[in-house]
Design a protein around this motif. Structure first.
Motif, PDB file in Angstrom:
ATOM      1  N   ILE A 163      17.992   8.882 -12.217  1.00 28.75           N
ATOM      2  CA  ILE A 163      16.633   8.911 -11.731  1.00 28.75           C
ATOM      3  C   ILE A 163      15.974  10.373 -12.010  1.00 28.75           C
ATOM      4  CG2 ILE A 163      17.640   9.612  -9.565  1.00 28.75           C
ATOM      5  CD1 ILE A 163      15.120   8.282  -8.327  1.00 28.75           C
ATOM      6  N   GLY A 164      14.772  10.330 -12.602  1.00 28.77           N
ATOM      7  CA  GLY A 164      14.223  11.640 -13.029  1.00 28.77           C
ATOM      8  C   GLY A 164      13.545  12.354 -11.782  1.00 28.77           C
ATOM      9  N   GLY A 165      13.239  13.537 -12.192  1.00 28.64           N
ATOM     10  CA  GLY A 165      12.453  14.263 -11.108  1.00 28.64           C
ATOM     11  C   GLY A 165      11.009  13.679 -10.475  1.00 28.64           C
ATOM     12  N   THR A 166      10.363  13.065 -11.582  1.00 26.92           N
ATOM     13  CA  THR A 166       9.280  12.377 -11.002  1.00 26.92           C
ATOM     14  C   THR A 166       9.455  11.263 -10.284  1.00 26.92           C
ATOM     15  OG1 THR A 166       8.111  13.226 -13.091  1.00 26.92           O
ATOM     16  CG2 THR A 166       6.910  11.301 -11.817  1.00 26.92           C
ATOM     17  N   ASP A 167      10.355  10.194 -10.630  1.00 25.29           N
ATOM     18  CA  ASP A 167      10.601   9.140  -9.652  1.00 25.29           C
ATOM     19  C   ASP A 167      11.189   9.523  -8.343  1.00 25.29           C
ATOM     20  OD1 ASP A 167       9.739   7.083 -11.640  1.00 25.29           O
ATOM     21  OD2 ASP A 167      11.509   7.321 -12.682  1.00 25.29           O
ATOM     22  N   ARG A 168      12.228  10.525  -8.555  1.00 28.21           N
ATOM     23  CA  ARG A 168      12.797  11.029  -7.305  1.00 28.21           C
ATOM     24  C   ARG A 168      11.729  11.445  -6.352  1.00 28.21           C
ATOM     25  NH1 ARG A 168      14.064  12.405  -3.058  1.00 28.21           N
ATOM     26  NH2 ARG A 168      15.852  13.456  -2.483  1.00 28.21           N
ATOM     27  N   ALA A 169      10.666  12.143  -6.782  1.00 27.56           N
ATOM     28  CA  ALA A 169       9.624  12.638  -6.030  1.00 27.56           C
ATOM     29  C   ALA A 169       8.810  11.394  -5.350  1.00 27.56           C
ATOM     30  CB  ALA A 169       8.787  13.583  -6.794  1.00 27.56           C
ATOM     31  N   ARG A 170       8.527  10.569  -6.068  1.00 24.12           N
ATOM     32  CA  ARG A 170       7.899   9.203  -5.550  1.00 24.12           C
ATOM     33  C   ARG A 170       8.535   8.712  -4.441  1.00 24.12           C
ATOM     34  NH1 ARG A 170       7.021   7.602 -11.152  1.00 24.12           N
ATOM     35  NH2 ARG A 170       4.902   8.099 -11.882  1.00 24.12           N
ATOM     36  N   LEU A 171       9.892   8.677  -4.719  1.00 21.33           N
ATOM     37  CA  LEU A 171      10.633   8.192  -3.332  1.00 21.33           C
ATOM     38  C   LEU A 171      10.325   8.877  -2.237  1.00 21.33           C
ATOM     39  CD1 LEU A 171      13.830   6.911  -5.100  1.00 21.33           C
ATOM     40  CD2 LEU A 171      12.062   5.474  -4.249  1.00 21.33           C
ATOM     41  N   TRP A 183      13.042   1.787 -10.070  1.00 19.51           N
ATOM     42  CA  TRP A 183      12.752   2.907  -9.098  1.00 19.51           C
ATOM     43  C   TRP A 183      11.368   2.511  -8.444  1.00 19.51           C
ATOM     44  CZ3 TRP A 183      17.096   4.692  -8.912  1.00 19.51           C
ATOM     45  CH2 TRP A 183      17.777   5.009 -10.187  1.00 19.51           C
ATOM     46  N   GLN A 184      10.547   1.417  -8.606  1.00 17.21           N
ATOM     47  CA  GLN A 184       9.735   1.122  -7.635  1.00 17.21           C
ATOM     48  C   GLN A 184      10.519   0.561  -6.493  1.00 17.21           C
ATOM     49  OE1 GLN A 184       7.186  -2.036  -9.824  1.00 17.21           O
ATOM     50  NE2 GLN A 184       5.573  -0.672  -9.790  1.00 17.21           N
ATOM     51  N   VAL A 185       9.692   0.873  -5.132  1.00 20.72           N
ATOM     52  CA  VAL A 185      10.142   0.411  -3.842  1.00 20.72           C
ATOM     53  C   VAL A 185      10.074  -0.995  -3.586  1.00 20.72           C
ATOM     54  CG1 VAL A 185      10.110   0.974  -1.400  1.00 20.72           C
ATOM     55  CG2 VAL A 185       9.931   2.747  -2.953  1.00 20.72           C
ATOM     56  N   THR A 186      11.045  -1.363  -3.188  1.00 17.62           N
ATOM     57  CA  THR A 186      11.157  -3.124  -3.134  1.00 17.62           C
ATOM     58  C   THR A 186      11.325  -3.616  -1.568  1.00 17.62           C
ATOM     59  OG1 THR A 186      13.304  -3.288  -3.811  1.00 17.62           O
ATOM     60  CG2 THR A 186      11.403  -3.723  -5.437  1.00 17.62           C
ATOM     61  N   GLU A 187      11.857  -2.373  -0.852  1.00 16.35           N
ATOM     62  CA  GLU A 187      12.306  -2.804   0.610  1.00 16.35           C
ATOM     63  C   GLU A 187      12.333  -1.400   1.461  1.00 16.35           C
ATOM     64  OE1 GLU A 187      15.980  -4.343   3.388  1.00 16.35           O
ATOM     65  OE2 GLU A 187      15.920  -4.888   0.929  1.00 16.35           O
ATOM     66  N   VAL A 188      11.864  -1.481   2.591  1.00 19.65           N
ATOM     67  CA  VAL A 188      11.688  -0.348   3.381  1.00 19.65           C
ATOM     68  C   VAL A 188      12.363  -0.645   4.798  1.00 19.65           C
ATOM     69  CG1 VAL A 188       9.786   0.594   2.507  1.00 19.65           C
ATOM     70  CG2 VAL A 188       9.528  -0.433   4.613  1.00 19.65           C
ATOM     71  N   SER A 242       0.936  -1.064  -0.056  1.00 23.43           N
ATOM     72  CA  SER A 242       0.087  -0.062   0.088  1.00 23.43           C
ATOM     73  C   SER A 242       0.959   1.349   0.011  1.00 23.43           C
ATOM     74  CB  SER A 242      -0.922   0.056   1.248  1.00 23.43           C
ATOM     75  OG  SER A 242      -0.205   0.209   2.266  1.00 23.43           O
ATOM     76  N   LEU A 243       2.082   1.164   0.016  1.00 23.28           N
ATOM     77  CA  LEU A 243       3.074   2.178   0.201  1.00 23.28           C
ATOM     78  C   LEU A 243       2.985   2.931  -1.596  1.00 23.28           C
ATOM     79  CD1 LEU A 243       6.211   1.288   1.824  1.00 23.28           C
ATOM     80  CD2 LEU A 243       4.590   3.099   2.517  1.00 23.28           C
ATOM     81  N   PRO A 244       2.976   4.170  -1.553  1.00 20.46           N
ATOM     82  CA  PRO A 244       3.138   4.999  -2.692  1.00 20.46           C
ATOM     83  C   PRO A 244       4.364   4.527  -3.571  1.00 20.46           C
ATOM     84  CG  PRO A 244       3.491   6.527  -0.893  1.00 20.46           C
ATOM     85  CD  PRO A 244       2.870   5.098  -0.434  1.00 20.46           C
ATOM     86  N   GLY A 245       4.210   4.030  -4.891  1.00 18.30           N
ATOM     87  CA  GLY A 245       5.510   3.976  -5.536  1.00 18.30           C
ATOM     88  C   GLY A 245       6.069   2.457  -5.075  1.00 18.30           C
ATOM     89  N   TYR A 263      14.335   1.616  -0.533  1.00 19.22           N
ATOM     90  CA  TYR A 263      15.208   1.196  -1.377  1.00 19.22           C
ATOM     91  C   TYR A 263      14.538   0.735  -2.789  1.00 19.22           C
ATOM     92  CZ  TYR A 263      18.164  -0.163   2.402  1.00 19.22           C
ATOM     93  OH  TYR A 263      18.798  -0.189   3.470  1.00 19.22           O
ATOM     94  N   PRO A 264      14.723   1.478  -4.135  1.00 18.20           N
ATOM     95  CA  PRO A 264      14.076   1.455  -5.198  1.00 18.20           C
ATOM     96  C   PRO A 264      14.811   0.267  -5.936  1.00 18.20           C
ATOM     97  CG  PRO A 264      15.886   2.991  -5.336  1.00 18.20           C
ATOM     98  CD  PRO A 264      15.729   2.623  -3.817  1.00 18.20           C
ATOM     99  N   GLU A 265      13.969  -0.335  -6.765  1.00 22.02           N
ATOM    100  CA  GLU A 265      14.475  -1.378  -7.419  1.00 22.02           C
ATOM    101  C   GLU A 265      15.500  -0.616  -8.654  1.00 22.02           C
ATOM    102  OE1 GLU A 265      14.948  -5.128  -9.700  1.00 22.02           O
ATOM    103  OE2 GLU A 265      13.956  -4.549  -7.510  1.00 22.02           O
ATOM    104  N   ILE A 266      16.561  -1.462  -8.774  1.00 25.80           N
ATOM    105  CA  ILE A 266      17.516  -1.012  -9.790  1.00 25.80           C
ATOM    106  C   ILE A 266      18.707  -2.039  -9.766  1.00 25.80           C
ATOM    107  CG2 ILE A 266      18.702   0.372  -8.144  1.00 25.80           C
ATOM    108  CD1 ILE A 266      19.810   2.179 -10.344  1.00 25.80           C
ATOM    109  N   ARG A 267      19.213  -2.407 -11.194  1.00 22.33           N
ATOM    110  CA  ARG A 267      19.960  -3.571 -11.303  1.00 22.33           C
ATOM    111  C   ARG A 267      20.999  -2.854 -12.258  1.00 22.33           C
ATOM    112  NH1 ARG A 267      15.485  -6.570 -10.834  1.00 22.33           N
ATOM    113  NH2 ARG A 267      15.651  -8.314  -9.534  1.00 22.33           N
ATOM    114  N   LEU A 268      22.178  -2.646 -11.883  1.00 27.45           N
ATOM    115  CA  LEU A 268      23.317  -2.303 -12.614  1.00 27.45           C
ATOM    116  C   LEU A 268      24.630  -3.144 -12.786  1.00 27.45           C
ATOM    117  CD1 LEU A 268      23.336   1.169 -11.117  1.00 27.45           C
ATOM    118  CD2 LEU A 268      22.310   0.499 -13.311  1.00 27.45           C
ATOM    119  N   GLN A 269      25.178  -3.179 -13.911  1.00 20.76           N
ATOM    120  CA  GLN A 269      26.507  -3.996 -14.252  1.00 20.76           C
ATOM    121  C   GLN A 269      27.663  -3.016 -13.643  1.00 20.76           C
ATOM    122  OE1 GLN A 269      26.279  -7.119 -14.881  1.00 20.76           O
ATOM    123  NE2 GLN A 269      24.263  -7.259 -15.096  1.00 20.76           N
TER     124      GLN A 269
END
Length: 432
Positions: free
Chosen positions: A387-395, A291-296, A248-251, A374-380
């Protein structure tokens, strides 16, 4: 003639008895020289050692008979006026790996243990350890450690302090008092850990009573919790962490979430985490979007524990306001002041997270709260994401929602500690 021989025997009887006594005494001396005969003296030594602070009933079974106990002790409790950091440093050994070592000091600086959120939720770098519910502490490199309050003030240091730090390490000859166990995990046996906590609590209670701290004794633990057994285990979530409802958390990423807590049941600190867990049909569900939240997570620290935790994060540059001048100059240079700018996240920045800090008064003590998403992100290796302004605001919205739920939860730690006068301190982008 019989009467005469009887009288002769009567005259010789004292001599025979004396020779028998001498023979027995000689045998005892020989036994002492060859090992043995020290049990009574060693038990008496245990009762008096370390200024009488040790739990005799718990440690009695470790006392050996083969050799005299070796005692080393010092500290301001034993020698008032002595220049020492320690209230008590004491070690008592009976050989063959049997012994006890305790340390107690009045803290005038940070707690000499790791107490950040991850240290509470994933102790020993994720390898796990033991905690004793009702005791503020863990089993660490020095054995069982704990922190206790002395509201009346502790003597023995130049600067006044109300915080007592105690460690206790008990060895029972099995080699499991802080060294690797049979599985090589570096953890002691459960019984050894419990004995360490019981000893630390007994020492702390003896010292706070002698120092007239004005607070009741700590509860002597009767069991310990293995953090490995509770980490990520279904159904092991704590009631104090029941406020976490990730879906139920936003994002937040949809799907089932699991909860995790520190299990210390401490009045001085607390930690909870929620994670999007795997389900039987996980393969049929889409993976979380970037950028979706997968952990708090949420944690609180009171008194000296709060100062210690804040200082630990500050040394890494992860507190509000750290580097604020550089950010301000950068915003003014590109004309983005007052707006959410794009941010670059490097694969070398660890696990990206957005933290939000607040400060309250809880049970009369200054307390820090920290939540993180913690947002979803996978980087090599070597990759960078933007991360854009909209996704940053959601966090930001998600982090503030987590903080509000944590502080307002009826069964949460802040409510039980009667936290008030909360002030939000600011965010920290932990991806730089």
């Amino acid at each position: 003639m019989l009467g005469l021989r009887g009288r002769v025997w009567q005259r010789r009887t004292p001599l025979v008895v004396l020779m028998a006594v001498v023979g027995i005494a000689g045998a005892v001396l020989v036994a002492r020289d060859s090992g043995g005969g020290h049990l009574a003296a060693n038990r008496t030594q245990l009762r008096k050692a370390c200024d009488g602070t040790l739990p005799y009933r718990d440690l009695e079974r470790l006392v050996g008979d083969e050799r005299p106990g070796e005692l080393s002790e010092h500290g301001t409790v034993l020698t008032p006026g002595q220049e020492s950091r320690s209230l008590l440093d004491c070690s008592l050994s009976w050989g063959d790996g049997h012994g006890v070592t305790v340390h107690a000091e009045a803290l005038v600086s940070d707690v000499p243990e790791a107490v950040k959120s991850r240290d509470l939720l994933e102790p020993a770098g994720g390898r796990g350890t033991f905690v004793a519910p009702g005791t503020t502490g863990q089993y660490g490199k020095r054995g069982a450690w704990l922190v206790a309050d002395c509201r009346g003030g502790l003597d023995g240091r130049v600067r006044p302090t109300t915080d007592l730090y105690v460690t206790a390490r008990v060895t029972d000859g099995t080699g499991k008092a802080g060294k690797a166990d049979a599985a090589g995990s570096g953890k002691p046996g459960r019984a050894t850990a419990l004995l360490g906590f019981r000893t630390a609590v007994h020492v702390a209670n003896a010292l706070t009573k002698a120092q007239h701290c004005g607070s009741g004794p700590l509860m002597t633990p009767t069991a310990v919790v293995d953090t490995d057994e509770t980490h990520g285990a279904p159904g092991r979530g704590l009631r104090k962490c029941g406020w976490i409802e990730g879906s139920s958390l936003p994002g937040a990423a949809p799907g089932p979430w699991t909860t995790l807590g520190d299990h210390q049941e401490s009045t001085g600190l607390s930690a909870c985490a929620g994670r999007r867990g795997a389900a039987k049909d996980a393969g049929e569900r889409p993976r979380p979007k970037r950028w979706q939240v997968t952990e708090v997570e949420a944690a609180s620290w009171s008194g000296i524990l709060g100062r210690s935790a804040y200082d630990s994060y500050e040394r890494e540059g992860h507190v509000p306001g750290w580097g604020a001048e550089d950010d301000k100059r950068s915003s003014e240079a590109d004309g983005s002041a007052g707006t959410r700018r794009e941010a670059r996240v490097s694969s070398y920045s660890g696990r990206p997270q957005l933290a939000l800090w607040a400060r309250s008064v809880c049970d009369g003590s200054a307390t820090y709260h920290r939540v993180a998403v913690y947002p979803e992100i996978r980087l090599q290796d070597g990759e960078t994401a933007v991360i854009g302004g909209t996704d940053r605001a959601r966090l930001s919205t998600a982090a503030r929602t987590v903080l509000d739920r944590y502080l307002d939860a009826d069964d949460g730690w802040p409510a039980s500690a009667k936290c008030r006068d909360t002030k939000v301190l600011g965010e920290v982008e932990q991806w730089h």
